[in-house]
Enzyme design. Structure first.
Site, mmCIF file in Angstrom:
data_model
loop_
_atom_site.group_PDB
_atom_site.id
_atom_site.type_symbol
_atom_site.label_atom_id
_atom_site.label_comp_id
_atom_site.label_asym_id
_atom_site.label_seq_id
_atom_site.Cartn_x
_atom_site.Cartn_y
_atom_site.Cartn_z
ATOM 1 N N LYS A 129 35.174 45.828 35.309
ATOM 2 C CA LYS A 129 34.922 44.606 36.076
ATOM 3 C C LYS A 129 35.016 43.423 35.132
ATOM 4 O O LYS A 129 34.853 43.582 33.912
ATOM 5 C CB LYS A 129 33.526 44.657 36.701
ATOM 6 C CG LYS A 129 33.334 43.726 37.867
ATOM 7 C CD LYS A 129 33.836 44.307 39.200
ATOM 8 C CE LYS A 129 33.780 43.291 40.306
ATOM 9 N NZ LYS A 129 34.077 43.868 41.621
ATOM 10 N N ASP A 169 37.527 39.445 43.546
ATOM 11 C CA ASP A 169 36.118 39.626 43.927
ATOM 12 C C ASP A 169 35.648 38.237 44.373
ATOM 13 O O ASP A 169 36.486 37.394 44.733
ATOM 14 C CB ASP A 169 35.294 40.171 42.747
ATOM 15 C CG ASP A 169 33.880 40.610 43.155
ATOM 16 O OD1 ASP A 169 33.729 41.700 43.709
ATOM 17 O OD2 ASP A 169 32.916 39.847 42.937
#
Ligand code: NAP
Length: 449
Positions: A129, A169
């Site tokens: 991430k 995201d």
């Protein structure tokens, strides 16, 4: 640590000690360890080879400076992050978040969750991430582009289709992926489609990727309903957020016959008893990038805007938190359960606090954790990589069917694993153990690396 056996408690204490001040990361680790007691009792080899300790330590963490120039000519400095958490199953895979709240602890919690989520999809992807504390709100297109270019000018050296494949995201959608991909292509002189997912359809993207996380969450709930002999028909649903995940969750609920009566953004929520007007919502949020506050005025008097209160006070049968972490607390959970809500599925990552999850358990509300319920986004990213690798493009219907099949598979795997470990119907236990076991077995096979 309460709730953890001795060995797992030691590991948790070590994680807290080695990662001070990273509360969200601690919370995500605790939730997984909390489910692993029966697993290490059955498989002592996981403890012997320190698989859990290794899993809690990212393989690589990158922090970098992102200097860029705003429209007024002022030099701005942000911080960029990429946490390459675990590559036992495939290249690191996970989104980039641009939001002022981003710091190492947020990126690590998201990366840690991503490992197990990606394993659950059954596709060959590891977990990672990244993101930045850059705030895109109120920034012009030119500023967004210059920021994305500056961000990629450092990130490009760490990623690649066989190494690490970022996606979107919060704050990173199709526009940002375009600017990021453009800069990667310029620096490397390679048209390496598989290096990023969430691309536009004209330049290597996949059908259904934009819709996938929201649609997938609703497919997951459809499976829960089917198991009860029920469906979305006639159900009242509340969704939080009004970004990518929320909008496509609303769309799929409507297609399946349910009514979404409320949604939100960080300023407040709107209630529309006739059902959210999705065309208006998309126009407001995706085209005009406006606030949800403007919805009632344009809806002609049937909706109202509420600020300073929680969207979870609205009575509904099904709740889909699709905004951000820890947005639904114990009091919200009590109010939902008291108002007759029977299913909560996380479209966002870790939106429910541990206290909320406990309340749902005690009240008999079925709870689907994000690492299972929102895995449709990353699963479709893996389908995008598959199409890029074979220089192919699939139709919308074919891709949506693949997504539905994957969500069905994750649902059944969670239930079967929960049954195997004596926790029937517990999707948290099922998701954590099924995801963990797959990664742990791969790590054992690959040796101590
Ligand atoms: P997004 O398009 O940026 O939308 C985020 C939405 O959440 C916006 O409406 C935002 O409102 C709202 N929000 C943020 N903080 C909030 C708060 N404190 N209270 C209420 N609303 C808040 O992001 P997204 O892609 O939909 O992501 C939403 C969640 O899903 C995140 O947890 C993300 O990690 C997770 N997720 C996303 C994907 C994906 O494919 N995109 C996949 C899996 C999981 P404002 O505009 O006011 O900030």
């Amino acid at each position: 640590m309460p709730g953890l056996d001795e060995k797992l408690g030691e590991i948790y204490a070590e994680v807290v000690g080695r990662n001070p001040g990273e509360a969200e990361f601690h919370q995500a680790v605790h939730e997984v360890l909390d489910c692993l007691g029966p697993v290490i009792a059955k498989h002592p080899e996981y403890a012997d080879s320190a698989v859990i300790r290794r899993l809690c330590e990212p393989e690589r963490q990158i922090i970098f400076r992102v200097p860029w120039v705003d429209d007024a000519g002022v030099v701005r400095i942000n911080r960029g992050f990429r946490v390459e958490f675990n590559s036992a199953l495939g290249p690191y895979k996970g989104g980039l978040r641009f939001h002022p709240s981003v710091y190492q602890g947020i990126v690590k919690f998201l990366g840690f969750e991503q490992i197990f989520k990606n394993a659950l999809t059954g596709l060959p992807i590891g977990g990672g991430k990244g993101g930045s504390d850059f705030d895109p709100k109120g920034r012009s297109d030119g500023e967004i582009m210059r920021f994305c270019q500056a961000f990629m000018t450092e990130l490009y050296r760490h990623i690649g289709e066989y190494t690490d494949v970022p996606a979107g995201d919060i704050g990173v959608g199709g526009r940002e992926i375009g600017y990021l991909f453009g800069q990667y292509k310029r620096i490397t002189n390679r048209y390496e489609s598989g290096v990023l997912t969430g691309k536009g359809l004209a330049w290597g993207g996949s059908q259904v990727r934009t819709e996938a996380t929201g649609y997938g969450t609703v497919f997951f709930v459809e499976e829960i309903l089917k198991a009860r002999g029920d469906s979305f028909e006639g159900k009242q649903v509340v969704v939080s957020g009004s970004g990518n995940v929320a909008i496509y969750a609303i769309e799929k609920v409507q297609q399946l016959g349910g009514t979404v009566i409320a949604c939100s953004d960080s300023g407040g929520y709107v209630v529309d008893e006739k059902g959210i007007d999705l065309d208006l919502l998309k126009d407001l949020k995706q085209v005009r990038r406006a606030r949800i506050q403007e919805y009632p005025g344009e809806r002609g008097g049937v909706a109202r805007y509420v600020t300073g209160r929680s969207v979870w006070e609205i009575p509904c049968g099904i709740a889909l938190p699709c905004a951000t972490q820890n947005e639904l607390n114990g009091a919200d959970a009590t109010s939902l359960a008291g108002n007759g809500c029977t299913i909560v599925a996380e479209g966002a990552n870790m939106p429910c606090t541990p206290e909320a999850v406990r309340v749902f358990g005690e009240a008999g509300v079925t709870f689907a954790p994000g690492k299972a319920a929102n895995a449709g986004g990353v699963a479709t990213s893996a389908l995008e990589m598959q199409q890029n690798a074979s220089r192919d493009t699939w139709t919308f219907d074919h891709t949506e069917q693949r997504l539905a099949d994957i969500m069905h598979g994750i649902h059944d795997r969670c239930l079967a694993t929960a049954d195997e470990y004596g926790a029937p119907g517990n999707y948290v236990t099922g998701a954590n153990i099924a995801g963990f076991s797959q990664v742990a077995d791969a790590m054992l096979a690959l040796g101590v690396i």
